[in-house]
Write an enzyme that holds these catalytic residues in place. Structure first.
Site, mmCIF file in Angstrom:
data_model
loop_
_atom_site.group_PDB
_atom_site.id
_atom_site.type_symbol
_atom_site.label_atom_id
_atom_site.label_comp_id
_atom_site.label_asym_id
_atom_site.label_seq_id
_atom_site.Cartn_x
_atom_site.Cartn_y
_atom_site.Cartn_z
ATOM 1 N N PHE A 154 0.863 -1.181 0.000
ATOM 2 C CA PHE A 154 0.000 0.000 0.000
ATOM 3 C C PHE A 154 0.896 1.226 0.000
ATOM 4 O O PHE A 154 1.554 1.530 0.996
ATOM 5 C CB PHE A 154 -0.938 0.043 1.205
ATOM 6 C CG PHE A 154 -1.838 1.244 1.163
ATOM 7 C CD1 PHE A 154 -2.975 1.237 0.376
ATOM 8 C CD2 PHE A 154 -1.527 2.394 1.862
ATOM 9 C CE1 PHE A 154 -3.791 2.363 0.305
ATOM 10 C CE2 PHE A 154 -2.329 3.520 1.793
ATOM 11 C CZ PHE A 154 -3.466 3.504 1.008
ATOM 12 N N ASP A 239 9.604 2.926 1.658
ATOM 13 C CA ASP A 239 8.408 3.697 1.992
ATOM 14 C C ASP A 239 8.202 3.583 3.500
ATOM 15 O O ASP A 239 7.636 2.604 3.996
ATOM 16 C CB ASP A 239 7.207 3.147 1.224
ATOM 17 C CG ASP A 239 5.915 3.888 1.533
ATOM 18 O OD1 ASP A 239 5.862 4.602 2.557
ATOM 19 O OD2 ASP A 239 4.939 3.739 0.774
ATOM 20 N N LYS A 268 2.948 11.317 6.830
ATOM 21 C CA LYS A 268 2.164 11.126 8.045
ATOM 22 C C LYS A 268 2.750 11.851 9.252
ATOM 23 O O LYS A 268 2.498 13.023 9.445
ATOM 24 C CB LYS A 268 1.941 9.643 8.299
ATOM 25 C CG LYS A 268 1.071 8.990 7.206
ATOM 26 C CD LYS A 268 0.471 7.705 7.631
ATOM 27 C CE LYS A 268 -0.323 7.037 6.509
ATOM 28 N NZ LYS A 268 -1.512 7.783 6.095
#
Length: 415
Positions: A154, A239, A268
């Site tokens: 994801f 990531d 984030k």
């Protein structure tokens, strides 16, 4: 930790929660399926809904709220910057940009930063970076660059990113898809090595797969990826949007195997739960391939984002939050091992203050458990039918963590 359970009737019928959910359903696209709670205030690890009920937030914005809600240092940094300047666009320099880039690069042990806003933007930026590096530095023929990714990944939901997703919900009905990616099994080093060829410019991986259910790869996998990519002249792009910035007990999840990738993709928690901030961080050789006009963002690296991001970097530099995640993470996983041993869970995965829990079918779906925990004052979120994820803010107290785990135990034992 006292919970209020009364509901406030509204003048048009229904509770305040019901009215606001109905309005949201009527006027917003249904791209999410939220739990039936409407949050109005938050501080630290606790949130309060529109009817005054309080909950422990055990999701923390999928790691965007690593430092909790309304952390005083982050709020102060944002307020101070709001009174000075919030946006210039990258047409001009501003007085927060250089320091933000320098200090984030130093935190990562890198040389250059390309700031963006969202995680998906950062991943798109990393894809463009890897391709351009492949053509300009590695010498891959134009239009032939290949990036290897893992199944279950994801990395976001843009058109290019869902082109290499293996999740039918993210991918179906959004084609035609962007070429240039090869998917291999996550954790299978031999398959990854076999996929590397002369046209391969990068391997893009999550050191721990979050959306897939907090999947931790086999020991030695990340070190093996680092070895293969170094030997074959391929960029290792990590990531760390969810796994990075303290979540796993280290600044970066890659550190658990002593690995430093060629490129970090961050987001984030970099914005402290205050503003969206993301970045691609790498060497001068890699990010130096860009020239003016080839990539950009009006809001990327804006003064407000840089002010908050600078405070995040300063907080991480102390090591306090990584230490809390490591210590409380050990406690969390010891408690979850007890639930596993009692047959209340079928599997537990994770690292630091991050866990994926598989629910036995006879105890309900992940959604059902999440909804039951909501009634008990704990917020979690399900994924892939049978799994729930725990990712509390790194500032959570041990007492509040135990309070939440007690309610998880009660919820699972109810059937």
């Amino acid at each position: 930790m006292t919970q209020r359970t009364s509901s406030t009737p509204g003048p048009q019928g229904g509770t305040a929660t019901e009215r606001q959910i109905a309005e949201a359903e009527a006027h917003s696209a249904h791209n999410y399926h939220p739990l039936p709670v409407v949050i109005a205030e938050a501080e630290g690890a606790w949130v309060t809904d529109v009817e005054g009920r309080r909950y422990v937030d055990m999701l923390a914005g999928y790691s965007a709220l690593n430092f909790g809600h309304a952390h005083p240092r982050l709020v102060a940094a944002a307020k101070a910057q709001l009174e000075r300047v919030t946006l210039t666009s990258r047409a001009f320099h501003h007085d927060r940009f250089a320091r933000f880039c320098a200090e984030l690069a130093e935190l990562c042990g890198m040389e250059m930063v390309l700031p963006m806003n969202t995680g998906a933007e950062a991943v798109e930026t990393a894809v463009k970076t890897a391709r351009k590096w492949g053509y300009r530095v590695k010498g891959v023929p134009d239009g032939q660059a290949k990036i290897i990714v893992a199944d279950g990944n994801f990395h976001g939901r843009t058109t290019t990113i869902i082109s290499f997703s293996t999740d039918p919900e993210a991918r179906a009905d959004f084609g035609p898809y962007t070429p240039g990616f090869e998917v291999v099994p996550y954790g299978d080093l031999a398959a990854l090595e076999a996929a590397v060829d002369d046209s391969t410019v990068a391997v893009l991986l999550e050191p721990i797969q979050g959306e897939a259910g907090v999947l931790v790869p086999p020991p030695g996998y990340l070190a093996g990826v680092r070895r293969v990519t170094a030997e074959r002249g391929v960029l290792f792009v990590a990531d760390e949007i969810q796994s990075g910035l303290g979540r796993t007990g280290r600044t970066f999840a890659c550190e658990h195997e002593g690995v430093v990738p060629d490129v970090y993709v961050l987001g984030k928690a970099l914005g402290g739960g205050v503003v969206p901030v993301s970045a691609v961080v790498s060497s001068r050789e890699v990010l130096g391939v860009f020239r003016p006009g080839e990539h950009g963002s009006t809001f990327g690296g804006n003064p407000l984002a840089c002010a908050v991001g600078l405070e995040v970097v300063a907080m991480l530099r102390s090591g306090e939050y990584q230490g809390r995640a490591a210590e409380l993470g050990d406690h969390l996983h010891a408690e979850l091992a007890g639930l596993l041993g009692a047959g209340l869970l079928t599997q537990v995965r994770g690292r630091g203050l991050w866990a994926g829990l598989d629910i036995p079918p006879e105890r309900g779906t992940g959604r059902a458990v999440s909804e039951d925990l909501l009634t008990r004052g704990v917020l979690v979120k399900d994924t892939h039918t049978e799994t729930i994820r725990l990712a509390p803010p790194l500032v959570i107290s041990k007492d509040d963590l135990d309070w939440s785990l007690d309610r998880l135990r009660a919820s699972l034992a109810r059937r």
